[in-house]
Design a protein around this motif. Structure first.
Motif, PDB file in Angstrom:
ATOM      1  N   ALA A   1     123.721  65.816 -18.747  1.00  0.00           N
ATOM      2  CA  ALA A   1     123.498  66.798 -17.689  1.00  0.00           C
ATOM      3  C   ALA A   1     122.322  66.402 -16.807  1.00  0.00           C
ATOM      4  N   TYR A   2     122.332  66.931 -15.600  1.00  0.00           N
ATOM      5  CA  TYR A   2     121.178  66.817 -14.714  1.00  0.00           C
ATOM      6  C   TYR A   2     120.169  67.880 -15.127  1.00  0.00           C
ATOM      7  N   ASP A   3     118.945  67.450 -15.362  1.00  0.00           N
ATOM      8  CA  ASP A   3     117.879  68.343 -15.788  1.00  0.00           C
ATOM      9  C   ASP A   3     117.018  68.686 -14.575  1.00  0.00           C
ATOM     10  N   ARG A   4     117.043  69.942 -14.173  1.00  0.00           N
ATOM     11  CA  ARG A   4     116.298  70.348 -12.983  1.00  0.00           C
ATOM     12  C   ARG A   4     114.785  70.291 -13.198  1.00  0.00           C
ATOM     13  N   LYS A   5     114.349  70.287 -14.455  1.00  0.00           N
ATOM     14  CA  LYS A   5     112.914  70.202 -14.746  1.00  0.00           C
ATOM     15  C   LYS A   5     112.388  68.796 -14.473  1.00  0.00           C
ATOM     16  N   SER A   6     113.066  67.794 -14.978  1.00  0.00           N
ATOM     17  CA  SER A   6     112.626  66.408 -14.794  1.00  0.00           C
ATOM     18  C   SER A   6     113.255  65.751 -13.574  1.00  0.00           C
ATOM     19  N   LYS A   7     114.229  66.458 -12.969  1.00  0.00           N
ATOM     20  CA  LYS A   7     114.975  65.937 -11.814  1.00  0.00           C
ATOM     21  C   LYS A   7     115.631  64.587 -12.132  1.00  0.00           C
ATOM     22  N   SER A   8     116.287  64.561 -13.287  1.00  0.00           N
ATOM     23  CA  SER A   8     116.963  63.333 -13.718  1.00  0.00           C
ATOM     24  C   SER A   8     118.109  63.693 -14.658  1.00  0.00           C
ATOM     25  N   PHE A   9     119.024  62.739 -14.833  1.00  0.00           N
ATOM     26  CA  PHE A   9     120.119  62.934 -15.773  1.00  0.00           C
ATOM     27  C   PHE A   9     119.651  62.531 -17.161  1.00  0.00           C
ATOM     28  N   ARG A  10     119.949  63.372 -18.142  1.00  0.00           N
ATOM     29  CA  ARG A  10     119.486  63.143 -19.505  1.00  0.00           C
ATOM     30  C   ARG A  10     120.536  63.580 -20.518  1.00  0.00           C
ATOM     31  N   ASP A  11     120.272  63.225 -21.780  1.00  0.00           N
ATOM     32  CA  ASP A  11     121.117  63.643 -22.898  1.00  0.00           C
ATOM     33  C   ASP A  11     120.429  64.769 -23.652  1.00  0.00           C
ATOM     34  N   PHE A  12     121.210  65.780 -24.028  1.00  0.00           N
ATOM     35  CA  PHE A  12     120.684  66.912 -24.781  1.00  0.00           C
ATOM     36  C   PHE A  12     121.543  67.116 -26.032  1.00  0.00           C
ATOM     37  N   VAL A  13     120.912  67.158 -27.189  1.00  0.00           N
ATOM     38  CA  VAL A  13     121.639  67.310 -28.452  1.00  0.00           C
ATOM     39  C   VAL A  13     122.229  68.715 -28.519  1.00  0.00           C
ATOM     40  N   LEU A  14     123.529  68.803 -28.786  1.00  0.00           N
ATOM     41  CA  LEU A  14     124.207  70.102 -28.754  1.00  0.00           C
ATOM     42  C   LEU A  14     123.623  71.097 -29.750  1.00  0.00           C
ATOM     43  N   THR A  15     123.269  70.624 -30.942  1.00  0.00           N
ATOM     44  CA  THR A  15     122.779  71.543 -31.968  1.00  0.00           C
ATOM     45  C   THR A  15     121.390  72.091 -31.649  1.00  0.00           C
ATOM     46  N   ARG A  16     120.712  71.521 -30.658  1.00  0.00           N
ATOM     47  CA  ARG A  16     119.392  72.022 -30.273  1.00  0.00           C
ATOM     48  C   ARG A  16     119.477  73.035 -29.134  1.00  0.00           C
ATOM     49  N   ILE A  17     120.693  73.277 -28.653  1.00  0.00           N
ATOM     50  CA  ILE A  17     120.915  74.307 -27.634  1.00  0.00           C
ATOM     51  C   ILE A  17     121.275  75.599 -28.341  1.00  0.00           C
ATOM     52  N   THR A  18     120.456  76.637 -28.165  1.00  0.00           N
ATOM     53  CA  THR A  18     120.671  77.883 -28.904  1.00  0.00           C
ATOM     54  C   THR A  18     121.159  79.036 -28.030  1.00  0.00           C
ATOM     55  N   LYS A  19     121.134  78.854 -26.723  1.00  0.00           N
ATOM     56  CA  LYS A  19     121.637  79.898 -25.825  1.00  0.00           C
ATOM     57  C   LYS A  19     122.088  79.262 -24.529  1.00  0.00           C
ATOM     58  N   VAL A  20     123.243  79.723 -24.009  1.00  0.00           N
ATOM     59  CA  VAL A  20     123.771  79.199 -22.751  1.00  0.00           C
ATOM     60  C   VAL A  20     124.161  80.360 -21.843  1.00  0.00           C
ATOM     61  N   THR A  21     123.684  80.334 -20.633  1.00  0.00           N
ATOM     62  CA  THR A  21     124.080  81.301 -19.613  1.00  0.00           C
ATOM     63  C   THR A  21     124.615  80.528 -18.417  1.00  0.00           C
ATOM     64  N   ILE A  22     125.853  80.804 -18.028  1.00  0.00           N
ATOM     65  CA  ILE A  22     126.443  80.131 -16.872  1.00  0.00           C
ATOM     66  C   ILE A  22     125.947  80.800 -15.592  1.00  0.00           C
ATOM     67  N   LEU A  23     125.440  79.999 -14.680  1.00  0.00           N
ATOM     68  CA  LEU A  23     124.859  80.513 -13.443  1.00  0.00           C
ATOM     69  C   LEU A  23     125.877  80.509 -12.308  1.00  0.00           C
ATOM     70  N   ALA A  24     125.810  81.525 -11.487  1.00  0.00           N
ATOM     71  CA  ALA A  24     126.735  81.641 -10.353  1.00  0.00           C
ATOM     72  C   ALA A  24     126.167  80.897  -9.155  1.00  0.00           C
ATOM     73  N   GLN A  25     126.065  79.593  -9.293  1.00  0.00           N
ATOM     74  CA  GLN A  25     125.522  78.757  -8.228  1.00  0.00           C
ATOM     75  C   GLN A  25     126.445  77.571  -7.992  1.00  0.00           C
ATOM     76  N   THR A  26     126.244  76.923  -6.868  1.00  0.00           N
ATOM     77  CA  THR A  26     126.936  75.668  -6.585  1.00  0.00           C
ATOM     78  C   THR A  26     125.921  74.539  -6.693  1.00  0.00           C
ATOM     79  N   PRO A  27     126.148  73.558  -7.550  1.00  0.00           N
ATOM     80  CA  PRO A  27     125.181  72.460  -7.691  1.00  0.00           C
ATOM     81  C   PRO A  27     124.978  71.719  -6.372  1.00  0.00           C
ATOM     82  N   SER A  28     123.798  71.183  -6.182  1.00  0.00           N
ATOM     83  CA  SER A  28     123.512  70.389  -4.993  1.00  0.00           C
ATOM     84  C   SER A  28     124.060  68.979  -5.165  1.00  0.00           C
ATOM     85  N   PRO A  29     124.222  68.224  -4.088  1.00  0.00           N
ATOM     86  CA  PRO A  29     124.840  66.891  -4.168  1.00  0.00           C
ATOM     87  C   PRO A  29     124.159  65.941  -5.149  1.00  0.00           C
TER      88      PRO A  29
END
Length: 294
Positions: free
Chosen positions: A163-191
């Motif tokens: 995924a693109y990480d808006r904090k670091s402004k880069s594409f990174r890998d995130f371990v699925l088991t370390r994600i404990t909550k997901v909220t889908i945002l009603a936005q359109t990603p930028s290019p």
């Protein structure tokens, strides 16, 4: 559900699966998938609605049934099997293989992602939506992040979200088991957040792998293990995944095949192909400074 035939349960499971992991289902999808008439597909949607009235809502404009916030799956999902289904474009809700027990064993997983997390991530990716997550990293602990996911990846040991990480402004890998909550945002990603801008993901790297020249006494055995042709196995892998593959198979990536030990049975003979590839700290024997030689 006992009042339905097996074929009807299959169709209801398909509807449940599509809602849970894509966020939507259409009558035409049911018609196409099961080769049914429109009337039969309409009945199946009604049966599903009768059994789970709060699971979906019809949108008259888009002509689709969408998942609701009250959704609760009416079938049980095994996380490991579901991830394999998603990876192979299999869309149904049945995890049972029937009464036959096959004499095949697979390694026991040490980490299994949460099925609700998988479903939300799948919905976000398919619908091109950013997400807000609670993520726990080894370096900074738990915290909120906004991500724009584009792929779920099996690296051979565990599942990752690319995924693109808006904090670091880069594409990174995130371990699925370390994600404990997901909220889908009603936005359109930028290019710049689009998958096509993930250059490490889009770049394909050809790896030329041969039996280790120093650690293997009988290289023919290794050639048979990996189906090598003319003594070499050539694998095209995404740059973002190269380090994982090389570590998983203990491929010696040093310039002079200098790693010793029985675990190093393979050698990367074209290490120059790794120039510019990130995430190579886990590649056995690879020294990033060696890129200066090419």
């Amino acid at each position: 559900m006992d009042e339905f035939s097996f074929a009807q349960k299959q169709r209801l499971a398909y509807i449940d699966f599509k809602l849970y992991f894509t966020g939507m289902v259409t009558r035409s999808e049911i018609v196409s998938h099961f080769e049914l008439g429109l009337a039969a597909a309409t009945r199946d949607l009604k049966f599903y609605k009768d059994n789970a009235p709060d699971n979906m809502a019809y949108d008259n404009v888009e002509k689709k049934y969408f998942i609701t916030t009250q959704f609760k799956p009416i079938f049980k999902y095994n996380a490991r099997r579901t991830l394999i289904k998603l990876a192979n474009n299999i869309s149904d809700g049945f995890d049972s293989i029937g009464d036959t027990s096959f004499p095949i064993e697979s390694p026991s997983p040490l980490n299994v992602p949460d099925i609700d997390i998988i479903a939300k991530l799948s919905q976000a990716i398919i619908n091109h939506k950013p997400i807000s997550v609670i993520y726990t990293s080894l370096s900074s602990g738990s915290g909120a992040r906004e991500l724009v996911p584009h792929s779920i990846v099996d690296n051979g040991l565990r599942w990752h979200l690319r995924a693109y990480d808006r904090k670091s402004k880069s594409f990174r890998d995130f371990v699925l088991t370390r994600i404990t909550k997901v909220t889908i945002l009603a936005q359109t990603p930028s290019p710049e957040e689009d998958k096509l801008e993930d250059h490490q993901w889009m770049r394909m790297v050809p790896l030329q792998i041969i039996p280790h020249p120093n650690n293997v006494k009988h290289p023919t055995a290794i050639k048979l293990d990996f189906g090598m042709e003319k003594g070499m196995l050539e694998v095209n892998v995404r740059a973002a995944m190269a380090g994982y593959l090389l570590r998983r198979w203990n491929v010696d990536c040093s310039e002079s095949a200098s790693l010793s030990g029985p675990e190093y049975q393979l050698y990367l003979q074209n290490s120059q192909t790794l120039y510019g590839v990130e995430n190579l700290a886990i590649a056995p024997g690879y020294i990033k400074n060696s890129e200066n030689h090419y």
